[in-house]
Design a protein around this motif. Structure first.
Motif, PDB file in Angstrom:
ATOM      1  N   VAL A  53      -1.595  -6.950   1.433  1.00 39.87           N
ATOM      2  CA  VAL A  53      -0.769  -6.184   0.502  1.00 39.87           C
ATOM      3  C   VAL A  53      -0.278  -4.923   1.201  1.00 39.87           C
ATOM      4  O   VAL A  53      -0.867  -4.482   2.186  1.00 39.87           O
ATOM      5  CB  VAL A  53      -1.536  -5.796  -0.786  1.00 39.87           C
ATOM      6  CG1 VAL A  53      -1.943  -7.030  -1.575  1.00 39.87           C
ATOM      7  CG2 VAL A  53      -2.734  -4.924  -0.477  1.00 39.87           C
ATOM      8  N   LEU A  54       0.806  -4.363   0.671  1.00 36.58           N
ATOM      9  CA  LEU A  54       1.310  -3.059   1.108  1.00 36.58           C
ATOM     10  C   LEU A  54       0.977  -2.046   0.024  1.00 36.58           C
ATOM     11  O   LEU A  54       1.142  -2.328  -1.163  1.00 36.58           O
ATOM     12  CB  LEU A  54       2.834  -3.103   1.287  1.00 36.58           C
ATOM     13  CG  LEU A  54       3.369  -3.817   2.497  1.00 36.58           C
ATOM     14  CD1 LEU A  54       4.892  -3.954   2.401  1.00 36.58           C
ATOM     15  CD2 LEU A  54       3.009  -3.054   3.753  1.00 36.58           C
ATOM     16  N   VAL A  55       0.519  -0.867   0.425  1.00 35.33           N
ATOM     17  CA  VAL A  55       0.233   0.214  -0.515  1.00 35.33           C
ATOM     18  C   VAL A  55       1.086   1.398  -0.109  1.00 35.33           C
ATOM     19  O   VAL A  55       0.994   1.886   1.023  1.00 35.33           O
ATOM     20  CB  VAL A  55      -1.266   0.603  -0.491  1.00 35.33           C
ATOM     21  CG1 VAL A  55      -1.538   1.704  -1.496  1.00 35.33           C
ATOM     22  CG2 VAL A  55      -2.141  -0.611  -0.751  1.00 35.33           C
ATOM     23  N   ASP A  56       1.949   1.856  -1.032  1.00 33.63           N
ATOM     24  CA  ASP A  56       2.808   2.992  -0.678  1.00 33.63           C
ATOM     25  C   ASP A  56       2.114   4.307  -1.001  1.00 33.63           C
ATOM     26  O   ASP A  56       0.993   4.332  -1.515  1.00 33.63           O
ATOM     27  CB  ASP A  56       4.185   2.868  -1.337  1.00 33.63           C
ATOM     28  CG  ASP A  56       4.180   3.090  -2.840  1.00 33.63           C
ATOM     29  OD1 ASP A  56       3.210   3.662  -3.394  1.00 33.63           O
ATOM     30  OD2 ASP A  56       5.177   2.707  -3.492  1.00 33.63           O
ATOM     31  N   GLY A  58       2.483   6.397  -3.251  1.00 33.50           N
ATOM     32  CA  GLY A  58       2.183   6.629  -4.660  1.00 33.50           C
ATOM     33  C   GLY A  58       1.098   5.731  -5.195  1.00 33.50           C
ATOM     34  O   GLY A  58       0.739   5.806  -6.364  1.00 33.50           O
ATOM     35  N   GLY A  59       0.584   4.844  -4.333  1.00 32.39           N
ATOM     36  CA  GLY A  59      -0.478   3.942  -4.745  1.00 32.39           C
ATOM     37  C   GLY A  59       0.004   2.595  -5.261  1.00 32.39           C
ATOM     38  O   GLY A  59      -0.798   1.761  -5.666  1.00 32.39           O
ATOM     39  N   THR A  60       1.331   2.372  -5.273  1.00 30.20           N
ATOM     40  CA  THR A  60       1.860   1.087  -5.720  1.00 30.20           C
ATOM     41  C   THR A  60       1.496   0.004  -4.720  1.00 30.20           C
ATOM     42  O   THR A  60       1.705   0.162  -3.513  1.00 30.20           O
ATOM     43  CB  THR A  60       3.391   1.149  -5.888  1.00 30.20           C
ATOM     44  OG1 THR A  60       3.697   2.163  -6.842  1.00 30.20           O
ATOM     45  CG2 THR A  60       3.955  -0.186  -6.338  1.00 30.20           C
ATOM     46  N   VAL A  61       0.959  -1.092  -5.226  1.00 25.55           N
ATOM     47  CA  VAL A  61       0.524  -2.209  -4.394  1.00 25.55           C
ATOM     48  C   VAL A  61       1.532  -3.346  -4.533  1.00 25.55           C
ATOM     49  O   VAL A  61       1.885  -3.740  -5.643  1.00 25.55           O
ATOM     50  CB  VAL A  61      -0.874  -2.697  -4.812  1.00 25.55           C
ATOM     51  CG1 VAL A  61      -1.309  -3.897  -3.988  1.00 25.55           C
ATOM     52  CG2 VAL A  61      -1.888  -1.563  -4.698  1.00 25.55           C
ATOM     53  N   THR A  62       2.013  -3.848  -3.406  1.00 26.47           N
ATOM     54  CA  THR A  62       2.966  -4.945  -3.378  1.00 26.47           C
ATOM     55  C   THR A  62       2.400  -6.054  -2.511  1.00 26.47           C
ATOM     56  O   THR A  62       1.891  -5.801  -1.421  1.00 26.47           O
ATOM     57  CB  THR A  62       4.319  -4.477  -2.774  1.00 26.47           C
ATOM     58  OG1 THR A  62       4.769  -3.329  -3.481  1.00 26.47           O
ATOM     59  CG2 THR A  62       5.358  -5.571  -2.842  1.00 26.47           C
ATOM     60  N   ALA A  63       2.482  -7.288  -2.988  1.00 29.11           N
ATOM     61  CA  ALA A  63       1.985  -8.429  -2.212  1.00 29.11           C
ATOM     62  C   ALA A  63       2.795  -8.582  -0.927  1.00 29.11           C
ATOM     63  O   ALA A  63       3.997  -8.345  -0.898  1.00 29.11           O
ATOM     64  CB  ALA A  63       2.081  -9.701  -3.043  1.00 29.11           C
ATOM     65  N   GLY A  64       2.122  -8.958   0.156  1.00 31.65           N
ATOM     66  CA  GLY A  64       2.806  -9.245   1.411  1.00 31.65           C
ATOM     67  C   GLY A  64       2.665  -8.140   2.433  1.00 31.65           C
ATOM     68  O   GLY A  64       1.840  -7.241   2.312  1.00 31.65           O
ATOM     69  N   THR A  65       3.496  -8.229   3.464  1.00 27.64           N
ATOM     70  CA  THR A  65       3.496  -7.277   4.572  1.00 27.64           C
ATOM     71  C   THR A  65       4.895  -6.724   4.758  1.00 27.64           C
ATOM     72  O   THR A  65       5.825  -7.119   4.063  1.00 27.64           O
ATOM     73  CB  THR A  65       3.054  -7.975   5.876  1.00 27.64           C
ATOM     74  OG1 THR A  65       4.016  -8.989   6.184  1.00 27.64           O
ATOM     75  CG2 THR A  65       1.679  -8.598   5.750  1.00 27.64           C
ATOM     76  N   TYR A  66       5.051  -5.834   5.731  1.00 27.65           N
ATOM     77  CA  TYR A  66       6.390  -5.396   6.092  1.00 27.65           C
ATOM     78  C   TYR A  66       7.213  -6.632   6.443  1.00 27.65           C
ATOM     79  O   TYR A  66       6.699  -7.531   7.127  1.00 27.65           O
ATOM     80  CB  TYR A  66       6.357  -4.473   7.313  1.00 27.65           C
ATOM     81  CG  TYR A  66       5.898  -3.065   7.027  1.00 27.65           C
ATOM     82  CD1 TYR A  66       6.731  -2.170   6.376  1.00 27.65           C
ATOM     83  CD2 TYR A  66       4.640  -2.633   7.432  1.00 27.65           C
ATOM     84  CE1 TYR A  66       6.322  -0.876   6.128  1.00 27.65           C
ATOM     85  CE2 TYR A  66       4.218  -1.338   7.187  1.00 27.65           C
ATOM     86  CZ  TYR A  66       5.067  -0.462   6.535  1.00 27.65           C
ATOM     87  OH  TYR A  66       4.666   0.816   6.292  1.00 27.65           O
TER      88      TYR A  66
END
Length: 113
Positions: A53-56, A58-66
């Motif tokens: 996962v990617l974590v920005d 602000g703490g938002t978690v998004t599935a996947g990678t760059y």
């Protein structure tokens, strides 16, 4: 001394199932040798059953990678050795144990870490 990342992708390690135990034992022997030599920092394999996962900020978690990142998997070791030649010698030992070529990269020096 410099830290080096020694790694291989899981697809590079093609070993028949009946030989996996021997490979594991050989790899663990090299790890123990590195620990005994005082050069072992960290190592292990990526758990491919856990999706990245990617974590920005602000703490938002998004599935996947760059998007530009290729898939990361396989085994990794970080060793702290006095020279690139020493890192290459350890990589050769790991290549024999794991039965596949190893990639070697140096970490940049950061006195604060």
């Amino acid at each position: 001394m410099t830290k080096y990342l020694i790694s291989f992708p899981s697809g590079a390690m093609v070993v028949p199932d009946d030989e996996l135990q021997a490979v594991a034992e050989a790899a663990h022997a090299v790890v123990q040798e590195a620990k005994d030599a005082g050069v072992w920092v960290f190592g292990g394999g990526i758990d491919e059953s856990v999706p990245p996962v990617l974590v920005d900020g602000g703490g938002t978690v998004t599935a996947g990678t760059y998007p530009q990142t290729r898939h990361l998997d396989g085994g990794y070791a970080v060793l702290e050795v006095p020279s690139r030649d020493a890192a290459l010698e350890w990589a050769a030992k790991l290549a024999v144990a794991c039965r596949c070529a190893q990639e070697v990269r140096a970490f940049g020096d950061d006195p604060a870490s």
